[in-house]
Design an enzyme around this catalytic site. Structure first.
Site, PDB file in Angstrom:
ATOM      1  N   TYR A  17      16.568  30.149   7.221  1.00 36.35           N
ATOM      2  CA  TYR A  17      15.382  30.880   7.663  1.00 36.35           C
ATOM      3  C   TYR A  17      15.335  30.967   9.177  1.00 36.35           C
ATOM      4  CZ  TYR A  17      13.377  30.618   2.970  1.00 36.35           C
ATOM      5  OH  TYR A  17      13.131  30.742   1.629  1.00 36.35           O
TER       6      TYR A  17
ATOM      7  N   LYS B 180       0.844  -1.204   0.000  1.00 34.20           N
ATOM      8  CA  LYS B 180       0.000   0.000   0.000  1.00 34.20           C
ATOM      9  C   LYS B 180       0.874   1.248   0.000  1.00 34.20           C
ATOM     10  CE  LYS B 180      -0.265  -0.448   5.024  1.00 34.20           C
ATOM     11  NZ  LYS B 180      -1.014  -1.082   6.128  1.00 34.20           N
TER      12      LYS B 180
ATOM     13  N   MET C 191      12.623  24.245   1.777  1.00 31.65           N
ATOM     14  CA  MET C 191      11.866  23.417   0.834  1.00 31.65           C
ATOM     15  C   MET C 191      12.788  22.597  -0.061  1.00 31.65           C
ATOM     16  SD  MET C 191       9.060  24.543  -2.032  1.00 31.65           S
ATOM     17  CE  MET C 191       8.057  25.473  -0.878  1.00 31.65           C
TER      18      MET C 191
ATOM     19  N   ARG D 124     -10.044  -0.458  15.358  1.00 33.14           N
ATOM     20  CA  ARG D 124     -10.041   0.369  14.159  1.00 33.14           C
ATOM     21  C   ARG D 124     -11.095  -0.273  13.244  1.00 33.14           C
ATOM     22  NH1 ARG D 124      -4.214   1.282  11.360  1.00 33.14           N
ATOM     23  NH2 ARG D 124      -4.764  -0.806  10.667  1.00 33.14           N
TER      24      ARG D 124
HETATM   25  C1  LIG Z   1      -0.170  -2.050   6.758  1.00 30.76           C
HETATM   26  C2  LIG Z   1      -0.711  -3.346   7.228  1.00 30.76           C
HETATM   27  C3  LIG Z   1       0.140  -4.457   7.390  1.00 30.76           C
HETATM   28  C4  LIG Z   1       1.648  -4.362   7.266  1.00 30.76           C
HETATM   29  O1  LIG Z   1       2.149  -3.824   8.452  1.00 30.76           O
HETATM   30  P1  LIG Z   1       3.737  -3.671   8.704  1.00 30.76           P
HETATM   31  O2  LIG Z   1       3.815  -3.223  10.094  1.00 30.76           O
HETATM   32  O3  LIG Z   1       4.203  -2.639   7.733  1.00 30.76           O
HETATM   33  O4  LIG Z   1       4.327  -4.998   8.449  1.00 30.76           O
HETATM   34  C5  LIG Z   1      -0.437  -5.670   7.723  1.00 30.76           C
HETATM   35  N1  LIG Z   1      -1.776  -5.779   7.908  1.00 30.76           N
HETATM   36  C6  LIG Z   1      -2.620  -4.730   7.804  1.00 30.76           C
HETATM   37  C7  LIG Z   1      -4.069  -4.918   8.040  1.00 30.76           C
HETATM   38  C8  LIG Z   1      -2.109  -3.476   7.467  1.00 30.76           C
HETATM   39  O5  LIG Z   1      -2.940  -2.442   7.377  1.00 30.76           O
END
Ligand SMILES: *Cc1c(COP(=O)(O)O)cnc(C)c1O
Length: 370
Positions: free
Chosen positions: A261, A36, A309, A132
């Site tokens: 800055y 992701k 930046m 969640r």
């Molecule tokens: C992002 C995610 C993972 C991976 O988690 P890591 O800590 O990056 O290994 C696994 N399961 C779910 C449901 C996630 O949202």
């Protein structure tokens, strides 16, 4: 041709090594690689293509799944948050994307939707304490049974959950979540035979009892430590992303002169200050304080003054020979992302995810590796 500067080298050999580490820890589990958020900033399609030994993929959004399918990916792709409307559900089904079902509304939607073809290989998510996403443990089994009866899903339907505190090794909540999950599975013989999944990276490395049928590694694939107090090297992981830039100017300043800055930092003595072509516009954290680590010619120097930046300034007092064009590493090979994340008061996850598209990713095997 020389690489653009700055750039992010993506070491696919290190990526494959880290996947092999996953398999060493969980030899009896299938692997769903979590890619992701543009594969944690590393590049969705390139990372998927390099993970030939992964059994499936997981992403967060429909668009990420569709992009993988359009690129020809044929392995299972799971949308970890499922979908929220019929149009997305229809697109997911048409593209043969697998879904997580975590609410009653999603089940209702599935029952009434007209799909081009049935969904395959879906999952029910049970909330064992993360609070969640997920059905409560009391409702997860009935949700799983509803999906099993539905003609809208063919193929396996798994049961999954997610740890809240897996990064903290001796946190007792991990055990409570695991026990709740086991208790649920024990309620039904058919469910016990279905695919089960709990472990993210931290749990893969620290809780063998959580490995079950499918593990879901994310961060560890990218060679960043998922466990508080352990370095990636201690865990046998190799950094995949190395962000590099260069010295674009050197200033000889007098004691008391300020840089950047806000004039927040003044030279304690006559000295040379190096200017480097990276900044918060690239995703380099603006909150990094003076004293944070930057690698110039392979040696650690200190960031001084505010992050701009497009530029940062460093103290070159221990680099008398440094000159314009010399190489700089912001994190990766030689300077673990975990260290920079800590100095920026964030986590490795955020550091790699927030690298912006302005920084070109350069893919290679074995860069800098023996
Ligand atoms: C992002 C995610 C993972 C991976 O988690 P890591 O800590 O990056 O290994 C696994 N399961 C779910 C449901 C996630 O949202």
């Amino acid at each position: 041709m020389e690489n653009a500067s700055p750039n992010a080298q993506i070491n696919l050999t290190a990526l494959k090594h880290n996947l092999a580490v996953v398999k060493q820890h969980a030899p009896h589990s299938s692997v769903m690689s979590v890619i992701k958020s543009n594969a944690y900033g590393h590049g969705l399609l390139e990372i998927a293509a390099a993970l030939q030994d992964s059994d499936a993929f997981a992403v967060a959004r429909l668009a990420e799944g569709l992009q993988l399918r359009e690129a020809g990916e044929s392995r299972p792709i799971l949308l970890l948050e499922g979908v929220t409307n019929i149009s997305d559900l229809q697109q997911a089904a048409a593209a043969d994307l697998s879904l997580v079902f975590h609410t009653h509304e999603q089940l209702m939607m599935l029952m009434t939707a007209s799909l081009a073809k049935p969904l395959t290989f879906c999952w029910v998510k049970v909330d064992t304490g993360m609070h969640r996403l997920g059905f409560s443990p009391d409702h997860a089994l009935s949700a799983w049974k509803i999906l099993n009866k539905s003609h809208q899903v063919t193929g396996d339907i798994g049961m999954m959950s997610h740890f809240a505190n897996a990064d903290i090794l001796d946190d007792e909540k991990n055990t409570r979540q695991q026990d709740l999950f086991s208790g649920l599975i024990a309620q039904d013989a058919d469910l016990a035979a279905a695919p089960k999944s709990m472990a993210n990276s931290a749990a893969i490395l620290s809780r063998p009892e959580s490995h079950l049928d499918w593990v879901r590694p994310g961060l560890m694939l990218y060679g960043v430590s998922p466990i508080v107090g352990k370095t990636a090297a201690e865990l046998g992981l190799k950094p995949v992303m190395t962000v590099s830039a260069e010295l674009i100017s050197i200033q000889s300043l007098l004691a008391g002169e300020t840089v950047g800055y806000g004039s927040t930092w003044a030279c304690p003595t006559d000295m040379r200050v190096g200017l480097i072509n990276i900044g918060y516009g690239d995703g380099y954290p603006r909150q990094l304080p003076t004293g944070s680590s930057v690698l110039v010619n392979g040696e650690v120097v200190a960031l001084v003054g505010r992050v701009s930046m497009d530029m940062i300034c460093v103290d070159l007092r221990n680099q008398p020979d440094a000159k314009m064009g010399d190489g700089v590493v912001l994190w990766g090979e030689g300077l673990p992302a975990d260290i920079i994340a800590q100095q920026a008061d964030t986590i490795g996850y955020e550091l790699v995810c927030q690298l912006t598209q302005r920084v070109p990713r350069c893919y290679g095997e074995n860069n800098g590796e023996a």
